[in-house]
Design a protein around this motif. Structure first.
Motif, short mmCIF file in Angstrom:
data_model
loop_
_atom_site.label_atom_id
_atom_site.label_comp_id
_atom_site.label_asym_id
_atom_site.label_seq_id
_atom_site.Cartn_x
_atom_site.Cartn_y
_atom_site.Cartn_z
N GLY A 1 122.40 49.17 58.88
CA GLY A 1 123.55 49.92 59.36
C GLY A 1 124.06 50.82 58.25
N GLU A 2 125.21 51.39 58.49
CA GLU A 2 125.86 52.25 57.49
C GLU A 2 126.58 51.34 56.49
OE1 GLU A 2 126.90 54.79 55.10
OE2 GLU A 2 125.81 55.61 56.81
N LEU A 3 126.01 51.22 55.29
CA LEU A 3 126.54 50.25 54.32
C LEU A 3 127.92 50.61 53.78
CD1 LEU A 3 123.34 49.24 52.30
CD2 LEU A 3 124.24 48.31 54.44
N SER B 1 117.84 48.63 50.84
CA SER B 1 117.61 50.07 50.94
C SER B 1 118.95 50.72 51.28
CB SER B 1 116.55 50.38 52.00
OG SER B 1 117.05 50.19 53.30
N PRO B 2 119.02 52.05 51.34
CA PRO B 2 120.31 52.69 51.60
C PRO B 2 121.00 52.28 52.90
CG PRO B 2 118.78 54.29 50.73
CD PRO B 2 117.99 53.03 50.99
N GLY C 1 120.28 48.41 44.17
CA GLY C 1 119.46 47.66 43.23
C GLY C 1 120.10 46.39 42.71
N GLN C 2 121.06 45.84 43.46
CA GLN C 2 121.76 44.64 43.03
C GLN C 2 121.69 43.53 44.07
OE1 GLN C 2 123.76 44.42 39.90
NE2 GLN C 2 122.21 46.01 39.64
N ALA C 3 121.89 42.30 43.60
CA ALA C 3 122.03 41.13 44.45
C ALA C 3 123.24 40.35 43.96
CB ALA C 3 120.79 40.26 44.39
N ASN C 4 124.12 39.98 44.86
CA ASN C 4 125.27 39.15 44.53
C ASN C 4 125.12 37.84 45.29
OD1 ASN C 4 126.46 41.12 42.89
ND2 ASN C 4 127.36 42.12 44.66
#
Length: 188
Positions: free
Chosen positions: A32-34, A69-70, A55-58
């Motif tokens: 969806g639209e992040l 991805s975007p 490019g991150q993971a929380n």
């Protein structure tokens, strides 16, 4: 109804760097639209994690958000909570353009733990893993050997790797052989 089993049924390759299957984990692909406030709130309410930047993971425990991805996130929840989590996303995003799909049984999660875990991954992935370029919380969607995979650093000595269930045995073997070969000493 059958009981769910993980792809590698708890397989472990012990050593200076231990490779182990993490077991069943709830995984939801959310497209969806992040930047949408409703989507962001749904994700953070569900996981308690902050929305990841590119490019991150929380991640904390079994819950987390990974930037894929975007327009795509990987939402992590306990395996037993995934159906309820998808329903919660559906309710929160009603009237919004999105896709939320449970992919838990199509994926495997492998943990790489040890002092040269970074080198184990670096031997297999075409990604810059130098400590100045890849730090805890960083996430990459790439390849390990010949298969698609994604990984992130939990901390300085721990990586988590996601791959398709159909190639879990191959991926586990690649990681185990890479770990067994020992440290190269490239990042010292």
């Amino acid at each position: 109804m059958s009981n769910a089993v993980s792809a590698l049924q708890g397989k472990v390759a012990p050593g200076e760097v231990t490779i182990r299957e993490a077991g069943l984990r709830g995984m939801i692909i959310l497209r969806g639209e992040l930047s949408d406030k409703k989507l962001r709130k749904a994700c953070t309410d569900l996981t308690g994690a902050k929305m990841p930047e590119q490019g991150q993971a929380n991640c904390e425990g079994e819950k987390g958000l990974c930037w894929m991805s975007p327009d795509e996130l990987l939402v992590l929840v306990p395996y037993g909570d995934v159906a309820q989590a998808v329903a919660q996303i559906d309710t929160a995003l009603d009237g919004t353009h999105y896709l939320a799909e449970n992919v838990s049984d199509a994926r495997a999660l492998i943990v790489v733990e040890g002092t040269f875990g970074r080198e184990v991954i670096a031997k297999l992935a075409p990604a810059d893993l130098h400590p100045d370029s890849f730090k805890p919380g960083d996430f990459r969607r790439t390849r390990l050997g010949q298969v698609a995979a994604a990984f992130w650093m939990r901390d300085e000595d721990t990586f988590e790797v996601i791959c398709f269930r159909s190639v879990a045995e191959y991926t586990f073997g690649l990681l185990a052989v890479s770990a067994k070969a020992g440290a190269v000493g490239h990042y010292r």
